[in-house]
Design a protein around this motif. Structure first.
Motif, short mmCIF file in Angstrom:
data_model
loop_
_atom_site.label_atom_id
_atom_site.label_comp_id
_atom_site.label_asym_id
_atom_site.label_seq_id
_atom_site.Cartn_x
_atom_site.Cartn_y
_atom_site.Cartn_z
N GLU A 148 -0.89 14.64 7.34
CA GLU A 148 -2.38 14.97 7.61
C GLU A 148 -3.24 14.55 6.29
O GLU A 148 -2.84 15.22 4.72
N ASN A 149 -4.15 14.16 5.91
CA ASN A 149 -5.26 13.54 5.48
C ASN A 149 -6.27 15.10 5.00
O ASN A 149 -6.89 15.00 6.20
N GLU A 193 0.86 -1.25 -0.23
CA GLU A 193 0.12 0.37 0.15
C GLU A 193 0.51 1.49 -0.08
O GLU A 193 0.50 2.11 -0.61
N MET A 194 2.22 1.02 0.81
CA MET A 194 2.74 2.51 0.51
C MET A 194 3.13 2.18 -0.82
O MET A 194 4.15 4.05 -1.37
N THR A 239 -3.62 14.20 -4.27
CA THR A 239 -3.64 13.06 -4.09
C THR A 239 -4.52 12.64 -5.06
O THR A 239 -5.52 12.95 -5.16
N ASN A 240 -4.64 11.44 -5.93
CA ASN A 240 -6.07 11.14 -6.52
C ASN A 240 -6.89 10.01 -6.23
O ASN A 240 -6.62 9.97 -5.21
N ARG A 241 -7.85 9.56 -7.28
CA ARG A 241 -8.76 9.34 -6.35
C ARG A 241 -8.06 7.32 -5.99
O ARG A 241 -8.45 6.93 -4.59
N GLN A 242 -7.11 6.78 -7.15
CA GLN A 242 -6.35 5.60 -6.84
C GLN A 242 -5.23 5.59 -5.38
O GLN A 242 -5.15 5.04 -4.28
N ALA A 243 -5.11 7.03 -5.01
CA ALA A 243 -4.07 7.50 -3.66
C ALA A 243 -5.33 7.43 -2.03
O ALA A 243 -4.92 7.27 -1.44
N GLN A 244 -6.32 7.98 -2.23
CA GLN A 244 -7.33 8.06 -1.46
C GLN A 244 -7.75 6.93 -1.19
O GLN A 244 -7.73 6.01 -0.40
N GLU A 245 -8.20 6.26 -2.04
CA GLU A 245 -8.49 4.66 -2.21
C GLU A 245 -7.30 3.73 -1.05
O GLU A 245 -7.90 3.25 -0.49
N TYR A 298 1.18 7.15 -7.25
CA TYR A 298 -0.38 7.50 -7.37
C TYR A 298 -0.15 8.87 -7.20
O TYR A 298 -0.52 9.38 -7.55
N THR A 299 1.23 9.71 -6.14
CA THR A 299 0.78 10.54 -5.69
C THR A 299 2.33 11.13 -6.59
O THR A 299 2.65 12.40 -6.63
N GLY A 300 3.16 10.33 -6.71
CA GLY A 300 4.61 11.14 -7.62
C GLY A 300 5.35 11.30 -6.54
O GLY A 300 6.07 11.95 -5.79
N ALA A 301 4.90 11.25 -5.05
CA ALA A 301 5.75 11.84 -3.91
C ALA A 301 7.22 11.05 -3.11
O ALA A 301 7.30 10.02 -3.96
#
Length: 231
Positions: free
Chosen positions: A125-126, A104-105, A144-150, A111-114
């Protein structure tokens, strides 16, 4: 030029107040300890060590601990890395990595490019469509896109250090028969987003100080994608 004359002052240098972030101090400590133990490596990491040694040498001279400061050249001589993952590699990485919380990490980083240092610990913080995380220069807002939020909604928590994250990714890549690092996920994200939304918007998503930074990192990758042409 040898830096042996300044290495005895390494601990004093690291303990002094330079106004560094914890991440920056960690880079200096790791680089100087690496040199003290093994000397210069025959890799791109040599450039980072030279930069840190030059800063140590300058500090020693300014503090009156040494008689001179002669910086070594080569601190900027490194090869831009161009590794990006293919579709098949990404499919394996995003579905077959273990354990689940590490997977998941990994997904969240892609998904974020972080930067991995920003999200290795699930203590950010979300805020729904973005997170607030600690970055190199302080706090950074990461879209965050939808995939990252999921990923966040599934509730798997993770907490890794730089060493444990790198080791876990390296072991998984060896098992999957893929070469690459965690940072290659960020590079893959960047290249794909540039093709989707352009370099200026992607530069903002990556948290680069300027679009010039993005161009410097991605120009070699974009050049090979130019359509065939005739002069």
């Amino acid at each position: 030029m040898s830096f042996e004359h300044v290495i005895p002052f390494k601990e004093q240098f690291l303990a002094a107040d330079h106004g560094w972030s914890p991440n920056t101090k960690g880079i200096y400590e790791k680089s100087l300890n690496r040199y003290a133990l093994d000397g210069f490596p025959d890799t791109n990491y040599r450039a980072m060590i030279i930069r840190c040694l030059n800063r140590l040498s300058k500090w020693c001279f300014e503090e009156g601990l040494t008689d001179n400061h002669r910086p070594m050249v080569g601190g900027n001589k490194f090869t831009r890395k161009t590794r990006v993952f293919s579709d098949d590699e990404l499919k394996k990485i995003l579905t077959l990595i273990t354990p689940l919380h590490f997977q998941e990490m990994v997904r969240f980083i892609y998904y974020t490019g972080a930067r991995q240092c920003e999200v290795r610990s699930y203590d950010f913080e979300n805020h729904g469509h973005y997170i607030k995380a600690k970055s190199k220069g302080g706090d950074r807002l990461i879209r965050t896109n939808r995939q990252a939020q999921e990923v966040l909604e599934r509730g798997e928590k993770w907490k890794y250090t730089a060493c444990t994250a790198s080791r876990a990714f390296r072991d998984n890549m060896k098992r999957l028969g893929i070469k690459g690092t965690l940072h290659d996920l960020r590079r893959t994200f960047g290249l794909r987003m540039i093709k989707k939304i352009g370099i200026y918007e992607t530069s903002k998503l990556l948290g680069h100080a300027s679009v010039q930074t993005t161009e410097n990192h991605y120009a070699p990758l974009l050049a090979i994608d130019v359509d065939d042409f005739v002069l």
